[in-house]
Design a protein around this motif. Structure first.
Motif, mmCIF file in Angstrom:
data_model
loop_
_atom_site.group_PDB
_atom_site.id
_atom_site.type_symbol
_atom_site.label_atom_id
_atom_site.label_comp_id
_atom_site.label_asym_id
_atom_site.label_seq_id
_atom_site.Cartn_x
_atom_site.Cartn_y
_atom_site.Cartn_z
ATOM 1 N N ASP A 196 1.037 -1.479 -0.037
ATOM 2 C CA ASP A 196 -0.359 0.148 0.306
ATOM 3 C C ASP A 196 0.419 1.097 0.042
ATOM 4 O O ASP A 196 2.307 1.110 0.085
ATOM 5 C CB ASP A 196 -1.098 -0.030 1.289
ATOM 6 C CG ASP A 196 -2.459 0.437 1.245
ATOM 7 O OD1 ASP A 196 -2.219 0.963 -0.013
ATOM 8 O OD2 ASP A 196 -3.101 0.608 1.621
ATOM 9 N N ASN A 200 -3.577 6.250 0.245
ATOM 10 C CA ASN A 200 -4.473 5.383 -0.853
ATOM 11 C C ASN A 200 -5.258 4.808 0.334
ATOM 12 O O ASN A 200 -5.376 5.452 2.458
ATOM 13 C CB ASN A 200 -3.548 4.060 -1.305
ATOM 14 C CG ASN A 200 -4.332 3.185 -1.585
ATOM 15 O OD1 ASN A 200 -5.637 3.676 -2.784
ATOM 16 N ND2 ASN A 200 -4.494 1.805 -2.175
ATOM 17 N N CYS A 201 -6.550 4.613 0.205
ATOM 18 C CA CYS A 201 -7.690 4.264 0.767
ATOM 19 C C CYS A 201 -7.872 5.835 1.989
ATOM 20 O O CYS A 201 -8.000 5.479 3.553
ATOM 21 C CB CYS A 201 -7.377 3.000 1.966
ATOM 22 S SG CYS A 201 -8.978 2.372 2.464
ATOM 23 N N TRP A 209 -13.651 -1.287 2.201
ATOM 24 C CA TRP A 209 -12.330 -1.358 2.136
ATOM 25 C C TRP A 209 -13.094 -2.323 3.636
ATOM 26 O O TRP A 209 -12.424 -3.929 4.130
ATOM 27 C CB TRP A 209 -11.275 -0.541 2.877
ATOM 28 C CG TRP A 209 -9.448 -1.337 2.872
ATOM 29 C CD1 TRP A 209 -9.465 -1.764 3.966
ATOM 30 C CD2 TRP A 209 -8.885 -0.946 1.740
ATOM 31 N NE1 TRP A 209 -8.226 -2.366 3.708
ATOM 32 C CE2 TRP A 209 -7.414 -1.998 1.766
ATOM 33 C CE3 TRP A 209 -8.580 -0.651 0.733
ATOM 34 C CZ2 TRP A 209 -6.929 -1.573 1.352
ATOM 35 C CZ3 TRP A 209 -8.274 -0.437 0.267
ATOM 36 C CH2 TRP A 209 -6.825 -1.041 0.942
ATOM 37 N N ALA A 218 -1.665 -4.465 5.411
ATOM 38 C CA ALA A 218 -0.918 -4.093 4.661
ATOM 39 C C ALA A 218 1.416 -4.486 5.252
ATOM 40 O O ALA A 218 1.070 -4.343 6.545
ATOM 41 C CB ALA A 218 -0.032 -2.379 4.379
ATOM 42 N N ASN A 221 4.339 -0.172 3.135
ATOM 43 C CA ASN A 221 3.223 0.772 3.163
ATOM 44 C C ASN A 221 4.669 1.686 2.385
ATOM 45 O O ASN A 221 6.045 1.754 3.066
ATOM 46 C CB ASN A 221 3.635 1.453 4.564
ATOM 47 C CG ASN A 221 2.301 2.214 3.429
ATOM 48 O OD1 ASN A 221 2.533 3.305 3.768
ATOM 49 N ND2 ASN A 221 0.922 2.278 3.815
ATOM 50 N N ASP A 225 3.429 6.257 -5.594
ATOM 51 C CA ASP A 225 2.210 4.979 -5.719
ATOM 52 C C ASP A 225 2.641 4.314 -7.234
ATOM 53 O O ASP A 225 2.567 3.338 -7.021
ATOM 54 C CB ASP A 225 0.929 4.925 -6.683
ATOM 55 C CG ASP A 225 0.792 6.708 -6.796
ATOM 56 O OD1 ASP A 225 2.143 7.565 -7.389
ATOM 57 O OD2 ASP A 225 0.288 7.423 -7.865
ATOM 58 N N ALA A 239 -2.338 -4.923 -4.787
ATOM 59 C CA ALA A 239 -2.165 -3.908 -4.530
ATOM 60 C C ALA A 239 -3.755 -3.713 -4.771
ATOM 61 O O ALA A 239 -3.816 -4.188 -6.025
ATOM 62 C CB ALA A 239 -1.089 -2.876 -4.379
#
Length: 301
Positions: A196, A200-201, A209, A218, A221, A225, A239
């Motif tokens: 990750d 993100n998220c 999620w 994860a 991390n 990206d 991912a």
């Protein structure tokens, strides 16, 4: 009407911005061509007029207080509007749009969407000079750049954090879906460790999620990206990534959809009410609304 004694002159605003930018009175004085005592006197005058301490003074220089951060942000925005006045007057008379347009964008939208927008702007308005800064979409992100007067227009993920930034206008441009990125040829990519990255998220994917029992915590991390995609392509893990990031996948990476209702995020523009009426920002928004979208994106209605 406010008393003249409490109004700040443009030169005082420039001093405040310079002190915040340079981190001290002496460096700000040098950048403005003033003496250190003149800068110090101007800052004290501003603090007296506003009734607030704007900078913490110390041996290491001057750091804006919370009140100072807010005031300096407003000062940048006011000075930007003053800078735009001549161009706005000429645009009204001749329909020509000229001068700089400061855009803040996160990496994937800058890489995949902005080139077409900037090309069209250059064709229609050759005297316009866009300046693009890449800003990580963490914390206040691109919206914070606009609020602080460092950008005229921000391309941002629109969620609760963006809506909470006071004094801004935000409007959606498109909805972006997410997909599963994994090593090509792997028989069961959902069984792989999760890789990750910090951006993100956000709140736009968190509810989806949380409903998935197959997503592990994860194991790696990272801050970028593109590093996530490289690691997934080399077999380190899988991912869950937005489609703009997956537009040009590296060799060895496969992309699989996440079913009929994948997670999505909304991407839009952010500006200030004053800048939204300027010719350059209006032109950029027109192109953003009409430029063809890559696969995986749905235009906002």
């Amino acid at each position: 009407m406010p008393s003249v004694a409490t109004e700040l002159a443009p030169q005082e605003l420039r001093v405040l911005v310079a002190v915040a930018h340079e981190g001290g009175f002496t460096a700000a004085a040098a950048s403005l061509g003033l003496t250190q005592s003149a800068v110090s006197h101007a800052v004290r005058g501003c603090e007296r007029k506003l009734g607030a301490v704007l900078f913490e003074r110390g041996r290491g220089g001057a750091t804006p207080t919370p009140a100072g951060e807010r005031v300096v942000g407003h000062a940048r925005r006011i000075l930007r509007l003053l800078e735009l006045l001549p161009a706005e007057a000429r645009a009204t008379e001749s329909a020509r749009i000229a001068g700089p347009l400061r855009i803040a964008a996160f990496r994937s939208v800058a890489a995949q969407l902005l080139p077409a927008v900037l090309t069209r702007l250059a064709e229609r308005h050759p005297q316009l000079t866009p300046e693009v800064r890449i800003v990580r979409e963490i914390g206040r992100g691109t919206a914070g750049e606009v609020a602080d007067g460092r950008a005229d227009l921000g391309l941002a993920t629109l969620d609760a954090d963006t809506a909470a930034v006071p004094g801004l206008l935000a409007a959606p441009l498109f909805t972006e879906s997410y997909a599963l990125a994994h090593p090509a040829g792997h028989p069961d990519p959902r069984s792989l460790p999760l890789v990750d990255w910090d951006e993100n998220c956000g709140s736009y994917t968190r509810s989806w999620w949380g409903r998935q029992d197959w997503i592990p915590s994860a194991t790696i991390n990272v801050a970028d990206d593109t590093v996530v995609l490289s690691l997934a392509a080399q077999g380190v893990g899988m991912a869950i990534m937005p489609m703009l990031t997956l537009a040009n996948p590296p060799q060895g990476l496969a992309v699989t959809d996440l079913g009929p209702r994948p997670p999505t995020r909304q991407v839009g523009y952010v500006t200030t009410p004053e800048l939204a009426r300027t010719a350059a920002v209006r032109a950029a928004i027109r192109e953003l609304r009409s430029v063809p979208l890559p696969p995986g994106l749905t235009r906002a209605r």
